[in-house]
Motif scaffolding. Sequence first.
Motif, short mmCIF file in Angstrom:
data_model
loop_
_atom_site.label_atom_id
_atom_site.label_comp_id
_atom_site.label_asym_id
_atom_site.label_seq_id
_atom_site.Cartn_x
_atom_site.Cartn_y
_atom_site.Cartn_z
N THR A 95 49.20 11.64 64.69
CA THR A 95 48.85 11.18 66.03
C THR A 95 49.96 11.51 67.03
O THR A 95 49.69 11.97 68.14
N GLU A 96 51.21 11.30 66.63
CA GLU A 96 52.33 11.62 67.51
C GLU A 96 52.46 13.13 67.73
O GLU A 96 52.84 13.57 68.81
N CYS A 97 52.13 13.91 66.72
CA CYS A 97 52.13 15.38 66.87
C CYS A 97 51.11 15.79 67.92
O CYS A 97 51.38 16.68 68.75
N SER A 98 49.95 15.16 67.90
CA SER A 98 48.92 15.46 68.90
C SER A 98 49.41 15.14 70.30
O SER A 98 49.20 15.91 71.24
N ARG A 99 50.07 14.01 70.44
CA ARG A 99 50.61 13.61 71.74
C ARG A 99 51.64 14.63 72.22
O ARG A 99 51.64 15.05 73.37
N PHE A 100 52.53 15.04 71.33
CA PHE A 100 53.55 16.03 71.67
C PHE A 100 52.89 17.33 72.13
O PHE A 100 53.31 17.94 73.12
N SER A 101 51.85 17.76 71.42
CA SER A 101 51.13 18.99 71.79
C SER A 101 50.52 18.88 73.17
O SER A 101 50.51 19.85 73.93
N GLU A 102 50.01 17.71 73.50
CA GLU A 102 49.44 17.50 74.84
C GLU A 102 50.52 17.68 75.91
O GLU A 102 50.27 18.29 76.96
N TYR A 103 51.72 17.18 75.66
CA TYR A 103 52.82 17.35 76.60
C TYR A 103 53.22 18.83 76.71
O TYR A 103 53.55 19.30 77.79
N CYS A 104 53.19 19.53 75.58
CA CYS A 104 53.49 20.97 75.62
C CYS A 104 52.45 21.71 76.46
O CYS A 104 52.80 22.56 77.29
N GLU A 105 51.19 21.38 76.25
CA GLU A 105 50.12 22.04 77.00
C GLU A 105 50.28 21.80 78.50
O GLU A 105 50.06 22.69 79.31
N ALA A 106 50.72 20.60 78.86
CA ALA A 106 50.92 20.26 80.27
C ALA A 106 52.30 20.71 80.78
O ALA A 106 52.61 20.51 81.95
N GLU A 107 53.09 21.29 79.88
CA GLU A 107 54.47 21.68 80.18
C GLU A 107 55.26 20.52 80.78
O GLU A 107 56.02 20.66 81.73
N ASN A 108 55.09 19.38 80.16
CA ASN A 108 55.72 18.13 80.59
C ASN A 108 56.93 17.89 79.67
O ASN A 108 56.81 17.26 78.63
N PHE A 109 58.09 18.35 80.09
CA PHE A 109 59.29 18.21 79.28
C PHE A 109 59.68 16.75 79.11
O PHE A 109 60.13 16.33 78.06
N GLU A 110 59.50 15.95 80.14
CA GLU A 110 59.86 14.53 80.06
C GLU A 110 59.00 13.80 79.03
O GLU A 110 59.46 12.87 78.38
N GLY A 111 57.76 14.22 78.89
CA GLY A 111 56.86 13.62 77.89
C GLY A 111 57.37 13.84 76.50
O GLY A 111 57.37 12.96 75.65
#
Length: 111
Positions: A95-111
């Motif tokens: 689940t946390e990996c999925s969240r991290f991937s979402e931040y990568c897709e949004a290019e959200n470094f702070e996430g």
Amino acid sequence: MDKTKLREQALFIRTSLFDQGFLDEQFIELEELQDDANPNFVEEIVTLFYSDSVRLIYNIERGLMTNPPNFTKLDDFMHQFKGSCSSIGAKKVKTECSRFSEYCEAENFEG
């Protein structure tokens, strides 16, 4: 401690891991593949998971140190990590990996 007590304790721990959402049904499927011909199957799979996890987390940490971060590469590492988690039933980490991937897709470094 006798074998009965050890089995009871192991069952309690296993049940707790499922009840708290750390593991999913994939782990049960792994346990079902273990038999007399391969009595250490689950242990071997989990050991491989930990070895792969160390390598992937190291690569992710290194990727986070680059400026600017390569979100595509980070997402690739995370995709590999998520696949490893799925293969052993590590539900919360997946689940946390999925969240991290979402931040990568949004290019959200702070996430």
